[in-house]
Design an enzyme around this catalytic site. Sequence first.
Site, PDB file in Angstrom:
ATOM      1  N   TRP A   1     119.149  57.784  50.113  1.00 38.06           N
ATOM      2  CA  TRP A   1     117.792  58.218  49.766  1.00 38.06           C
ATOM      3  C   TRP A   1     117.809  59.616  49.172  1.00 38.06           C
ATOM      4  CZ3 TRP A   1     114.866  62.350  51.650  1.00 38.06           C
ATOM      5  CH2 TRP A   1     113.529  62.369  51.260  1.00 38.06           C
ATOM      6  N   HIS A   2     118.688  60.469  49.671  1.00 35.46           N
ATOM      7  CA  HIS A   2     118.725  61.850  49.183  1.00 35.46           C
ATOM      8  C   HIS A   2     119.255  61.953  47.758  1.00 35.46           C
ATOM      9  CE1 HIS A   2     118.118  62.981  53.420  1.00 35.46           C
ATOM     10  NE2 HIS A   2     117.722  64.143  52.954  1.00 35.46           N
ATOM     11  N   GLY A   3     120.022  61.008  47.316  1.00 28.81           N
ATOM     12  CA  GLY A   3     120.522  61.095  45.954  1.00 28.81           C
ATOM     13  C   GLY A   3     121.433  59.941  45.608  1.00 28.81           C
TER      14      GLY A   3
ATOM     15  N   PHE B   1     114.818  65.179  45.413  1.00 31.07           N
ATOM     16  CA  PHE B   1     115.093  63.920  46.096  1.00 31.07           C
ATOM     17  C   PHE B   1     113.865  63.029  46.157  1.00 31.07           C
ATOM     18  CE2 PHE B   1     117.807  67.093  48.511  1.00 31.07           C
ATOM     19  CZ  PHE B   1     118.848  66.979  47.615  1.00 31.07           C
TER      20      PHE B   1
END
Length: 466
Positions: free
Chosen positions: A322-324, A466
Site C-alpha cells: 500500500w505504501h508504494g 502514498f
Amino acid sequence: MSYLSIEFCLLFIAFFALYWGCRLSPKTQNILLLVVSYLIVGSYSWRFSLILFIYTCVIYFFSVMIAASERHAKRWLILGLCVSVINLALFKYFDFFRYELQDLFNLLDLPILLPAITVLIPIGISFYTFHSISYLVSVKKQELPVANFWDFALFLSFFPSIIAGPINRAKDFLPQINVNQPREILEPFRAFTLLILAVIKVYCLGGLVNEHWVTPIFANPLEFSVVDLLVGLYAYAIQIYLNFSGYTDLVTGIALLLGFRLPINFNLPYLSLNLREFWVRWHISLSRWIRDYIYIPLGGSRRGFIRTQINVMLAMLLSGLWHGAGINFIIWGACHGIGIVVLNIGDRYLGQGWITARSPLMARLLTWHYICFTWLFFNSESLSDAVDYLTALTHNLLIEPHHAGAFLVICVIYLAYPMCKNLTEWFILQLTKIPNYYLPLVFILILWLTIYIAPSGMPNFIYANF
C-alpha cells in the site's frame, strides 16, 4: 499547493471567514467544503478531480445496491470492493506489475508484449479508496444508512485528510457531515497548538534533520563510517515521525477549526516496547484499518497459531505494498511481518513479554533499532540503494566518523523522548494563561522564529506520495 505555504494560509483565512459566515447553514458549509476540496485536488491536475468524481459515483451506486438488495447485498459488496481495489491497482501499481509480468513472460518465452502506458497516480487515491471501503462495509453491516450523495462526495474528498490521511471511518465521519444544528469551532486552543506544532515539526525540525543528516548520508552511504550511517538511520526515523505526525497535527488542527474531528494517528510510537505496540501507536488509523478490513476477515487469530502468523504476514505485506509499488516497500512490510511473527513465537514459547519483563529499556532499544533498520528500505529509492547502505554498514568500520556529535545528540533526544508525553497538553495550558489580545503576538513570534531557523525551501509531506 502545500498546506504550509503562504498562499494556502491566505486562502484558508479567506475561506475560514466565508465558511463561518454561513454558520447557520451547515448544508451551505458542506457545499463550500466540497467545492474547495475538489479545487485543491484539481490544483494538482483537473484529471484527478474528474477521476475522484467518477469513482465517487460508482461507489455510491454500489452502496445503493447493497442497501436495496438484502438478498444479494453480499454480492454487491464484493463487487464494489473489487472495483475499489482494481481502480487502485490500475492507477498505482500498473507500471510496477507491468515490468514484473513482462519479465515473467520473457522468461517463459511467451510472445506477449504488455503496453507501455504512463499512468499518473491521482493524489490521495490510497486514502479515499480506504474511506470508500469503510463506507461500503458499514452500509452492508447496517451501521449507517446510504448517505446523501453530496455528503458522501464530501466524505471522500474532505481536503484536510484526502492528501495523506488520517484514514476516516464512514460511521464516524459521515454523521459529522450530516448535521442540522450549527457547527462550532472545536477546542480552539488545541487547534492552534496543533498548527504551531505542525509548523515546528515539519518546516523546522524535520527540515533541519533532513538537510544535515538524512539527505547527505543516504545520497552517498559508501563514503561514511558506521557511526555516520547509524546517524542517517536514526535521523530518518526522526524525520519521518516529525513529518508525518506534523502533517497529522496540521490537518487535525484545520479540521477542528472547521468543526470536525479526525481520528488520532500517533501516540509516541518510539516509546514502544515491541513491534505490536509500535503499530498500535504509529499511523493508528491505518493499522486499525488493516486489522479490521484485512487481518480479521482473513481469520485473525481465530484459526490456530500457524494461521495467525500467516495472516500477520499477509497483512503486513499488503501494508508495505500500500505504501508504494516497489520491491523495497514489500521488503519493508515483510520485515515488520517477520518481526511480529518472531515476537509471537517468543511469547508463545518463552512467555508473554519475555524481554520486556526482564528489561523494559532493552526491549525499547531493540524495538527502536529494528524499526530504524526497516526504515532503510522505506527510504531507499531502490533495492540496490538499500544494499549499498547495508554493505557500508558492515564494511566501513575504519572510516573516521563525520557526525559523532550528531550521534550523541540523537542519543540524548531518544533518552529525553519520554518527557514529551504531555508536551501538547502543557503547551495548551500555557496558552490558556495568556490574555487573548497577546495570543496573536505569541503565534507570530513562534512562527517567525521557526521560519528563521528552518532551512530554505518548502518541505514535502512524505506520506502524500502514498
